[in-house]
Design a protein around this motif. Structure first.
Motif, PDB file in Angstrom:
ATOM      1  N   THR A 327       0.833  -1.204   0.000  1.00 19.55           N
ATOM      2  CA  THR A 327       0.000   0.000   0.000  1.00 19.55           C
ATOM      3  C   THR A 327       0.863   1.248   0.000  1.00 19.55           C
ATOM      4  O   THR A 327       0.556   2.242  -0.677  1.00 19.55           O
ATOM      5  N   ASP A 328       1.954   1.215   0.740  1.00 20.52           N
ATOM      6  CA  ASP A 328       2.902   2.330   0.752  1.00 20.52           C
ATOM      7  C   ASP A 328       3.490   2.562  -0.636  1.00 20.52           C
ATOM      8  O   ASP A 328       3.589   3.712  -1.108  1.00 20.52           O
ATOM      9  N   LEU A 329       3.901   1.486  -1.310  1.00 16.45           N
ATOM     10  CA  LEU A 329       4.494   1.627  -2.642  1.00 16.45           C
ATOM     11  C   LEU A 329       3.501   2.229  -3.626  1.00 16.45           C
ATOM     12  O   LEU A 329       3.840   3.127  -4.405  1.00 16.45           O
ATOM     13  N   PHE A 330       2.255   1.735  -3.598  1.00 19.57           N
ATOM     14  CA  PHE A 330       1.226   2.226  -4.514  1.00 19.57           C
ATOM     15  C   PHE A 330       0.924   3.705  -4.264  1.00 19.57           C
ATOM     16  O   PHE A 330       0.910   4.525  -5.201  1.00 19.57           O
ATOM     17  N   THR A 331       0.691   4.058  -3.004  1.00 22.41           N
ATOM     18  CA  THR A 331       0.332   5.438  -2.666  1.00 22.41           C
ATOM     19  C   THR A 331       1.485   6.398  -2.952  1.00 22.41           C
ATOM     20  O   THR A 331       1.286   7.504  -3.472  1.00 22.41           O
ATOM     21  N   SER A 332       2.687   5.971  -2.624  1.00 20.28           N
ATOM     22  CA  SER A 332       3.862   6.823  -2.844  1.00 20.28           C
ATOM     23  C   SER A 332       4.177   6.997  -4.324  1.00 20.28           C
ATOM     24  O   SER A 332       4.692   8.037  -4.743  1.00 20.28           O
ATOM     25  N   ILE A 354       4.932   0.894 -11.168  1.00 19.25           N
ATOM     26  CA  ILE A 354       3.806   0.565 -10.294  1.00 19.25           C
ATOM     27  C   ILE A 354       2.489   1.067 -10.880  1.00 19.25           C
ATOM     28  O   ILE A 354       1.472   0.350 -10.892  1.00 19.25           O
ATOM     29  N   LEU A 355       2.475   2.295 -11.380  1.00 23.74           N
ATOM     30  CA  LEU A 355       1.248   2.852 -11.935  1.00 23.74           C
ATOM     31  C   LEU A 355       0.830   2.103 -13.192  1.00 23.74           C
ATOM     32  O   LEU A 355      -0.367   1.917 -13.453  1.00 23.74           O
ATOM     33  N   HIS A 356       1.781   1.643 -13.957  1.00 23.57           N
ATOM     34  CA  HIS A 356       1.466   0.837 -15.143  1.00 23.57           C
ATOM     35  C   HIS A 356       0.877  -0.512 -14.725  1.00 23.57           C
ATOM     36  O   HIS A 356      -0.122  -0.973 -15.300  1.00 23.57           O
ATOM     37  N   GLU A 357       1.479  -1.149 -13.729  1.00 20.36           N
ATOM     38  CA  GLU A 357       1.021  -2.466 -13.288  1.00 20.36           C
ATOM     39  C   GLU A 357      -0.380  -2.412 -12.668  1.00 20.36           C
ATOM     40  O   GLU A 357      -1.142  -3.366 -12.756  1.00 20.36           O
ATOM     41  N   VAL A 377     -13.137   8.324  -6.324  1.00 19.27           N
ATOM     42  CA  VAL A 377     -12.349   7.168  -5.939  1.00 19.27           C
ATOM     43  C   VAL A 377     -12.021   6.377  -7.191  1.00 19.27           C
ATOM     44  O   VAL A 377     -12.902   6.023  -7.962  1.00 19.27           O
ATOM     45  N   PHE A 378     -10.743   6.111  -7.401  1.00 17.11           N
ATOM     46  CA  PHE A 378     -10.309   5.327  -8.561  1.00 17.11           C
ATOM     47  C   PHE A 378     -10.187   3.869  -8.129  1.00 17.11           C
ATOM     48  O   PHE A 378      -9.473   3.542  -7.175  1.00 17.11           O
ATOM     49  N   ASN A 379     -10.910   3.002  -8.834  1.00 20.20           N
ATOM     50  CA  ASN A 379     -10.875   1.567  -8.564  1.00 20.20           C
ATOM     51  C   ASN A 379     -10.006   0.916  -9.625  1.00 20.20           C
ATOM     52  O   ASN A 379     -10.340   0.934 -10.808  1.00 20.20           O
ATOM     53  N   LEU A 380      -8.914   0.331  -9.189  1.00 19.40           N
ATOM     54  CA  LEU A 380      -7.909  -0.153 -10.119  1.00 19.40           C
ATOM     55  C   LEU A 380      -7.639  -1.642  -9.931  1.00 19.40           C
ATOM     56  O   LEU A 380      -7.825  -2.191  -8.864  1.00 19.40           O
ATOM     57  N   ARG A 381      -7.144  -2.216 -11.013  1.00 21.09           N
ATOM     58  CA  ARG A 381      -6.743  -3.618 -11.061  1.00 21.09           C
ATOM     59  C   ARG A 381      -7.855  -4.515 -10.558  1.00 21.09           C
ATOM     60  O   ARG A 381      -7.778  -5.125  -9.482  1.00 21.09           O
TER      61      ARG A 381
END
Length: 381
Positions: A327-332, A354-357, A377-381
């Protein structure tokens, strides 16, 4: 016979002994409280990271998501055996020999009692606590919640970034599974980390300009997505302008992220209600963390969302918790791309990766929005 003369020092001695006894009792009580607090934190860290290892931690893991297990030691043992000792238990019947080889019901029951009575976690329903004689006096008139037994879960890990920057980002990872499969997949990642000799946590800000370290971050992120292919990421971003209390804004954003996220999961039927909701955040300051989570919990309760039952809301250390680290990696990564032009640093490459994945597209942002109620709210993956 003359009566003995009163000793003028006797009262002082008695008072001195009384004070010493009182101090000893206070010290024992304080020590017990510290032990319980340490035990409680250990249990929460184990459950939140899906890493139960001891009998007590495994019991807590079952209690966390099973209402029946909280109320019945027979149900607890049955689920415990099915979850952690399926090689000796088929989930339908138990032979005498099998029973001898399984973790004993008394051991499971003692662990449950300690978790509920001393750590005050995963409590049974009010009527059950009345029967067990463990109901606190101030809640004896509490109404028993009408709650179905076999519930799925929304396990939500939340982190934020950009508190002092132009945009505030709150990101989250949504895990909709629970149980032995989740534990097994988490252990596979743990084994990979050990095999690689990796000793660092995966925190975006800790990445140096090292190609080897960058590759380990990418591999970790990819492996996690492979092992947990059904997880989802959700993010909410706000223009940080005109706010005097950033903490309050982050609390608002976290509430909207969770509330809108639940609506999305239910409406799309990806994870329909009814479900238990548990929320885990990265531990920062205990007092403010607790206040933040209680405020969010209170607001969700006031919404009276049909089929939503609130469970664990707590802050835990990111140490050994791959879900918090993801979660830290995604948010950062979102925060990096919002605030930093490409500079050639490996953090830029990691953010793009990360944003591509996860399928996050910055072009879809409404960068002028500074109203948390209308933030998307963006719902991803």
């Amino acid at each position: 016979m003359e009566a003995p003369e009163p000793n003028p020092n006797q009262n002082e001695e008695n008072q001195h002994l009384s004070n010493e006894e009182g101090e000893a009792v206070d010290e024992l009580s304080s020590r017990k409280q510290r032990q319980n607090e340490a035990g409680r934190e250990q249990i929460l860290a184990s459950v939140g990271s899906n890493r139960p290892k001891t009998t007590k931690e495994k019991v807590a893991y079952v209690l966390n998501r099973s209402i029946e297990a909280r109320n019945s030691d027979v149900d607890l043992a049955w689920e415990y055996w099915g979850e952690f000792e399926s090689d000796r238990f088929n989930g339908h019947s138990v032979t005498k020999d099998d029973l001898r080889s399984l973790t004993g019901l008394p051991s499971i029951s003692r662990a449950r009692a300690k978790i509920q009575n001393e750590y005050k976690l995963y409590l049974a329903d009010v009527e059950v606590r009345k029967f067990r004689g463990t109901l606190d006096e101030d809640i004896r008139k509490e109404v028993v919640e009408d709650r179905p037994g076999d519930l799925g879960v929304y396990t939500v890990y939340v982190d934020e970034a950009g508190k002092t920057q132009e945009f505030i980002s709150v990101g989250s990872l949504w895990l909709l599974d629970a149980g032995s499969e989740v534990i097994s997949r988490q252990r596979e990642i743990e084994d990979w980390v050990k095999a690689k000799g990796i000793r660092h946590e995966f925190h975006f800000k800790a990445l140096t300009n090292s190609r080897d370290q960058l590759n380990s971050y990418k591999q970790f992120f990819t492996l996690f997505l492979e092992k947990f292919s059904t997880i989802g990421f959700k993010a909410i971003i706000l223009n940080n302008s005109g706010f005097s209390d950033t903490r309050s804004v982050i609390t608002d954003l976290t509430y909207h992220l969770i509330s809108k996220g639940i609506a999305h999961e239910d409406e799309t039927q990806r994870a329909p209600l009814p479900r238990l909701l548990q929320v885990w955040i990265d531990e920062e300051e205990r007092g403010s963390d607790t206040l933040k989570l209680e405020n969010i919990k209170e607001r969700l309760t006031s919404q009276k969302i049909a089929g939503l039952h609130l469970n664990t809301f707590t802050a835990v250390s990111s140490k050994n918790n791959f879900f918090i680290q993801m979660t830290d990696l995604f948010t950062s990564a979102i925060n990096r791309r919002l605030h930093n032009a490409p500079s050639g640093h490996f953090k830029d490459e990691l953010a793009d990766f990360i944003l591509h994945e996860t399928g996050f597209n910055l072009d879809e942002l409404d960068k002028g929005n500074n109203q948390s109620d209308s933030a998307r709210v963006f719902n991803l993956r």
